[in-house]
Motif scaffolding. Structure first.
Motif, PDB file in Angstrom:
ATOM      1  N   ASP A 185     -36.456  52.763 -12.495  1.00  0.00           N
ATOM      2  CA  ASP A 185     -36.166  54.150 -12.163  1.00  0.00           C
ATOM      3  C   ASP A 185     -37.217  54.644 -11.173  1.00  0.00           C
ATOM      4  N   PRO A 186     -36.811  55.497 -10.223  1.00  0.00           N
ATOM      5  CA  PRO A 186     -37.781  56.031  -9.264  1.00  0.00           C
ATOM      6  C   PRO A 186     -38.863  56.852  -9.960  1.00  0.00           C
ATOM      7  N   VAL A 187     -40.064  56.796  -9.415  1.00  0.00           N
ATOM      8  CA  VAL A 187     -41.183  57.600  -9.916  1.00  0.00           C
ATOM      9  C   VAL A 187     -41.919  58.189  -8.719  1.00  0.00           C
ATOM     10  N   PHE A 188     -42.607  59.295  -8.933  1.00  0.00           N
ATOM     11  CA  PHE A 188     -43.395  59.903  -7.873  1.00  0.00           C
ATOM     12  C   PHE A 188     -44.729  59.182  -7.727  1.00  0.00           C
ATOM     13  N   HIS A 189     -45.141  58.995  -6.478  1.00  0.00           N
ATOM     14  CA  HIS A 189     -46.403  58.306  -6.204  1.00  0.00           C
ATOM     15  C   HIS A 189     -47.566  59.164  -6.689  1.00  0.00           C
ATOM     16  N   PRO A 190     -48.563  58.539  -7.323  1.00  0.00           N
ATOM     17  CA  PRO A 190     -49.707  59.335  -7.839  1.00  0.00           C
ATOM     18  C   PRO A 190     -50.554  59.964  -6.740  1.00  0.00           C
ATOM     19  N   ASP A 191     -50.401  59.532  -5.494  1.00  0.00           N
ATOM     20  CA  ASP A 191     -51.226  60.068  -4.403  1.00  0.00           C
ATOM     21  C   ASP A 191     -50.609  61.288  -3.726  1.00  0.00           C
ATOM     22  N   ASN A 192     -49.565  61.859  -4.289  1.00  0.00           N
ATOM     23  CA  ASN A 192     -48.961  63.047  -3.686  1.00  0.00           C
ATOM     24  C   ASN A 192     -49.964  64.200  -3.650  1.00  0.00           C
ATOM     25  N   VAL A 193     -50.054  64.859  -2.494  1.00  0.00           N
ATOM     26  CA  VAL A 193     -50.925  66.039  -2.341  1.00  0.00           C
ATOM     27  C   VAL A 193     -50.079  67.269  -2.646  1.00  0.00           C
ATOM     28  N   LYS A 194     -50.362  67.933  -3.761  1.00  0.00           N
ATOM     29  CA  LYS A 194     -49.502  69.014  -4.230  1.00  0.00           C
ATOM     30  C   LYS A 194     -49.852  70.362  -3.616  1.00  0.00           C
ATOM     31  N   ASP A 195     -51.043  70.515  -3.070  1.00  0.00           N
ATOM     32  CA  ASP A 195     -51.432  71.756  -2.416  1.00  0.00           C
ATOM     33  C   ASP A 195     -51.575  71.508  -0.922  1.00  0.00           C
ATOM     34  N   VAL A 196     -50.730  72.147  -0.140  1.00  0.00           N
ATOM     35  CA  VAL A 196     -50.718  71.974   1.306  1.00  0.00           C
ATOM     36  C   VAL A 196     -51.174  73.282   1.952  1.00  0.00           C
ATOM     37  N   VAL A 197     -52.227  73.206   2.774  1.00  0.00           N
ATOM     38  CA  VAL A 197     -52.777  74.391   3.438  1.00  0.00           C
ATOM     39  C   VAL A 197     -52.545  74.255   4.937  1.00  0.00           C
ATOM     40  N   VAL A 198     -51.859  75.236   5.525  1.00  0.00           N
ATOM     41  CA  VAL A 198     -51.548  75.193   6.953  1.00  0.00           C
ATOM     42  C   VAL A 198     -51.916  76.530   7.585  1.00  0.00           C
ATOM     43  N   ALA A 199     -52.058  76.509   8.913  1.00  0.00           N
ATOM     44  CA  ALA A 199     -52.364  77.726   9.651  1.00  0.00           C
ATOM     45  C   ALA A 199     -51.081  78.473   9.991  1.00  0.00           C
ATOM     46  N   ARG A 200     -51.181  79.785  10.032  1.00  0.00           N
ATOM     47  CA  ARG A 200     -50.039  80.612  10.402  1.00  0.00           C
ATOM     48  C   ARG A 200     -49.550  80.247  11.806  1.00  0.00           C
ATOM     49  N   HIS A 201     -48.234  80.229  11.998  1.00  0.00           N
ATOM     50  CA  HIS A 201     -47.564  79.915  13.265  1.00  0.00           C
ATOM     51  C   HIS A 201     -47.671  78.433  13.645  1.00  0.00           C
ATOM     52  N   SER A 202     -48.125  77.598  12.724  1.00  0.00           N
ATOM     53  CA  SER A 202     -48.165  76.153  12.991  1.00  0.00           C
ATOM     54  C   SER A 202     -46.958  75.496  12.323  1.00  0.00           C
ATOM     55  N   ILE A 203     -46.957  74.155  12.243  1.00  0.00           N
ATOM     56  CA  ILE A 203     -45.871  73.403  11.595  1.00  0.00           C
ATOM     57  C   ILE A 203     -46.368  72.887  10.249  1.00  0.00           C
ATOM     58  N   ALA A 204     -45.604  73.156   9.209  1.00  0.00           N
ATOM     59  CA  ALA A 204     -45.958  72.693   7.868  1.00  0.00           C
ATOM     60  C   ALA A 204     -45.201  71.413   7.551  1.00  0.00           C
ATOM     61  N   PHE A 205     -45.935  70.413   7.082  1.00  0.00           N
ATOM     62  CA  PHE A 205     -45.349  69.160   6.623  1.00  0.00           C
ATOM     63  C   PHE A 205     -45.676  69.009   5.133  1.00  0.00           C
TER      64      PHE A 205
END
Length: 285
Positions: A50-70
């Motif tokens: 069964d699929p599982v989520f990778h333990p290295d996932n970064v759960k908090d993403v910080v980006v600058a306003r008017h930029s591109i969020a990934f």
């Protein structure tokens, strides 16, 4: 032809006729022995898990306003399962695999060829985009992982004192970073005064940009008095940072001009600097 030779011929003919069928039936003939054809282990192993989520996932993403969020969602053993993105608290469906269901044209979803990472992309990010995003895999029952997007006004920062003194012949080293961001800016730019600092034709100048540390370092080797000025570091969608650099001739020790980090000298320091100047004038000139 003897009986033994005739048996060999018949055996050879039968092998040539039935070998393709035996191969397709997942068997192999090796040294006159029947052996099962090995299955593609990795593929079958992935199908059975069964699929599982990778333990290295970064759960908090910080980006600058008017930029591109990934927002990357890493998954192990996805195979042919679908991945959906939701935006909480309304649980609005944004995408399923690479199909976009929201009317917001800034949003898209992309998966790599190995099907190990599904990335939600949001262009021209604003404060209204802050919040929780859910990555959901279509297992039975479905599994989910939440990510939080933080949108900030990014500010560049040149480490060290805001005003610096050094003797000619020494190196100017300025390091600029963008704190808090979880990704590297699209670009860094250095200014001297009001003009972009061009260094392509200068052999003694190097600019080192490091994506991992989200930083840019300006190094001017063997600096001269003409390299003095107001240096500015700016990055994509970030407020700039400034530092003033004074390059003094070798005849005048730069220690005479050093100030504290506040930019103001105390009374004792001023007196000390005055005495240094007097002693220099008496014994050197």
């Amino acid at each position: 032809m003897g009986e033994a030779e005739g048996f060999k011929v018949v055996n050879l003919l039968l092998t040539c006729i039935f070998l393709p069928y035996m191969a397709s039936a997942s068997v192999l003939v090796h040294d006159n022995k029947w052996e099962p054809r090995p299955r593609p282990y990795k593929y079958w192993a992935d199908l059975q898990k069964d699929p599982v989520f990778h333990p290295d996932n970064v759960k908090d993403v910080v980006v600058a306003r008017h930029s591109i969020a990934f927002i990357p969602c890493k998954i192990i053993g996805l195979v042919d399962h679908s991945v959906s993105w939701f935006h909480k608290p309304s649980s609005m469906l944004l995408t399923v695999d690479d199909f976009v269901y929201t009317t917001d044209k800034r949003i898209s979803s992309h998966i790599n060829e190995e099907r190990t990472e599904q990335v939600l992309m949001i262009t021209d990010v604003n404060f209204e985009d802050e919040g929780e995003y859910t990555c959901q895999v279509s297992t039975q029952p479905a599994i989910s992982l939440n990510f939080h997007l933080h949108v900030i006004i990014a500010v560049a920062m040149i480490k060290g004192k805001k005003e610096r003194y050094l003797n000619s012949g020494e190196d100017i080293v300025l390091r600029c970073t963008i704190p808090r961001l979880t990704y590297s800016p699209e670009y860094f730019l250095w200014y001297l005064g009001n003009n972009i600092y061009t260094y392509e034709d200068k052999e003694n100048v190097e600019v080192i940009t490091e994506s991992k540390t989200r930083s840019s370092k300006l190094v001017i080797h063997n600096a001269q008095v003409s390299d003095s000025g107001n240096y500015t570091c700016t990055a994509s969608n970030a407020r700039p940072s400034h530092v003033i650099v004074h390059v003094v001739p070798e005849e005048v020790p730069s220690a005479i001009h050093h100030e504290d980090s506040s930019g103001c000298t105390s009374t004792s320091e001023r007196l000390q600097n005055f005495l240094l100047i007097v002693i220099y004038a008496v014994f050197v000139t």
